[in-house]
Design a protein around this motif. Structure first.
Motif, PDB file in Angstrom:
ATOM      1  N   GLU A  61       0.825  -1.214   0.000  1.00 44.21           N
ATOM      2  CA  GLU A  61       0.000   0.000   0.000  1.00 44.21           C
ATOM      3  C   GLU A  61       0.859   1.263   0.000  1.00 44.21           C
ATOM      4  N   GLN A  62       1.921   1.265   0.766  1.00 45.18           N
ATOM      5  CA  GLN A  62       2.808   2.430   0.891  1.00 45.18           C
ATOM      6  C   GLN A  62       4.000   2.261  -0.044  1.00 45.18           C
ATOM      7  N   PHE A  63       3.727   2.131  -1.347  1.00 43.35           N
ATOM      8  CA  PHE A  63       4.758   1.800  -2.322  1.00 43.35           C
ATOM      9  C   PHE A  63       5.742   2.944  -2.555  1.00 43.35           C
ATOM     10  N   SER A  64       7.008   2.576  -2.641  1.00 44.71           N
ATOM     11  CA  SER A  64       8.086   3.485  -3.032  1.00 44.71           C
ATOM     12  C   SER A  64       9.052   2.663  -3.881  1.00 44.71           C
ATOM     13  N   PRO A  65       9.402   3.121  -5.099  1.00 44.93           N
ATOM     14  CA  PRO A  65      10.260   2.306  -5.962  1.00 44.93           C
ATOM     15  C   PRO A  65      11.672   2.123  -5.408  1.00 44.93           C
ATOM     16  N   ALA A  66      12.245   0.955  -5.701  1.00 44.28           N
ATOM     17  CA  ALA A  66      13.630   0.663  -5.329  1.00 44.28           C
ATOM     18  C   ALA A  66      14.525   1.166  -6.455  1.00 44.28           C
ATOM     19  N   ARG A  67      15.225   2.249  -6.218  1.00 45.97           N
ATOM     20  CA  ARG A  67      16.079   2.852  -7.246  1.00 45.97           C
ATOM     21  C   ARG A  67      17.495   2.271  -7.246  1.00 45.97           C
ATOM     22  N   LYS A  68      17.940   1.725  -6.122  1.00 47.71           N
ATOM     23  CA  LYS A  68      19.289   1.159  -6.031  1.00 47.71           C
ATOM     24  C   LYS A  68      19.231  -0.364  -5.877  1.00 47.71           C
ATOM     25  N   ALA A  69      18.540  -0.848  -4.832  1.00 56.57           N
ATOM     26  CA  ALA A  69      18.395  -2.294  -4.648  1.00 56.57           C
ATOM     27  C   ALA A  69      17.611  -2.839  -5.837  1.00 56.57           C
ATOM     28  N   HIS A  70      18.044  -3.996  -6.360  1.00 56.65           N
ATOM     29  CA  HIS A  70      17.393  -4.507  -7.566  1.00 56.65           C
ATOM     30  C   HIS A  70      17.739  -5.970  -7.806  1.00 56.65           C
ATOM     31  N   PRO A  71      16.883  -6.675  -8.547  1.00 57.85           N
ATOM     32  CA  PRO A  71      17.261  -7.998  -9.026  1.00 57.85           C
ATOM     33  C   PRO A  71      18.110  -7.850 -10.283  1.00 57.85           C
ATOM     34  N   ALA A  72      19.052  -8.753 -10.450  1.00 56.19           N
ATOM     35  CA  ALA A  72      19.843  -8.821 -11.680  1.00 56.19           C
ATOM     36  C   ALA A  72      19.457 -10.135 -12.356  1.00 56.19           C
ATOM     37  N   LEU A  73      18.834 -10.031 -13.509  1.00 57.29           N
ATOM     38  CA  LEU A  73      18.331 -11.195 -14.223  1.00 57.29           C
ATOM     39  C   LEU A  73      19.311 -11.603 -15.311  1.00 57.29           C
ATOM     40  N   SER A  74      19.665 -12.867 -15.340  1.00 60.99           N
ATOM     41  CA  SER A  74      20.596 -13.389 -16.331  1.00 60.99           C
ATOM     42  C   SER A  74      19.845 -13.709 -17.618  1.00 60.99           C
ATOM     43  N   VAL A  75      20.347 -13.190 -18.728  1.00 61.44           N
ATOM     44  CA  VAL A  75      19.737 -13.371 -20.049  1.00 61.44           C
ATOM     45  C   VAL A  75      20.548 -14.413 -20.811  1.00 61.44           C
ATOM     46  N   THR A  76      19.868 -15.352 -21.462  1.00 58.82           N
ATOM     47  CA  THR A  76      20.584 -16.402 -22.187  1.00 58.82           C
ATOM     48  C   THR A  76      21.533 -15.806 -23.215  1.00 58.82           C
ATOM     49  N   GLY A  77      22.639 -16.505 -23.408  1.00 61.79           N
ATOM     50  CA  GLY A  77      23.705 -16.037 -24.281  1.00 61.79           C
ATOM     51  C   GLY A  77      23.238 -15.512 -25.628  1.00 61.79           C
ATOM     52  N   GLY A  78      23.660 -14.301 -25.937  1.00 58.32           N
ATOM     53  CA  GLY A  78      23.373 -13.706 -27.231  1.00 58.32           C
ATOM     54  C   GLY A  78      22.028 -13.019 -27.354  1.00 58.32           C
ATOM     55  N   ALA A  79      21.145 -13.183 -26.382  1.00 56.64           N
ATOM     56  CA  ALA A  79      19.796 -12.615 -26.489  1.00 56.64           C
ATOM     57  C   ALA A  79      19.661 -11.239 -25.859  1.00 56.64           C
ATOM     58  N   ILE A  80      20.713 -10.739 -25.233  1.00 60.83           N
ATOM     59  CA  ILE A  80      20.588  -9.478 -24.519  1.00 60.83           C
ATOM     60  C   ILE A  80      20.323  -8.300 -25.463  1.00 60.83           C
TER      61      ILE A  80
END
Length: 122
Positions: A61-80
């Motif tokens: 309810e009290q949402f505030s975006p995370a500007r620094k903390a974040h997930p890092a998602l691995s993209v399959t080779g060559g698809a980035i």
């Protein structure tokens, strides 16, 4: 006791986020939605599969975006590059980062301003 890895990562989002979550994380990033357990559905949000792990979009309810903390998602080779092009074509920001030698990565923001890192898993 030993910790062997991550089960899931949760990203916060505002109430009513589900359609935008499905578009950004599902359609644009290509993640597969998984069904939330029945007892948790009234809380809102959306869950996605990340191989053996999961990404949960959780409502606060009290949402505030995370500007620094974040997930890092691995993209399959060559698809980035194709992923970056798809995001740009959809009007999403893509900011390439060349600070780590030998690592191809960029940052984007989900619909609510949370920082998301995409890393080439080549």
């Amino acid at each position: 006791m030993s910790i062997v890895g991550l089960d899931h990562v949760q990203v916060a989002a505002p109430p009513g986020c589900e359609a935008q979550a499905r578009r950004y994380y599902g359609e644009l990033l290509g993640l597969s939605e998984i069904e939330k357990p029945e007892p948790l559905r009234p809380r809102g949000g959306v869950w996605f599969s990340l191989g053996r792990q999961q990404l949960h979009i959780g409502v606060t309810e009290q949402f505030s975006p995370a500007r620094k903390a974040h997930p890092a998602l691995s993209v399959t080779g060559g698809a980035i590059d194709a992923l970056a092009e798809r995001l740009v074509a959809a009007g999403e920001a893509v900011l390439w980062d060349h600070e780590l030698p030998g690592v191809r990565r960029f940052y984007s923001e989900d619909p609510w301003g949370n920082r998301i890192e995409l890393v080439d898993g080549a």
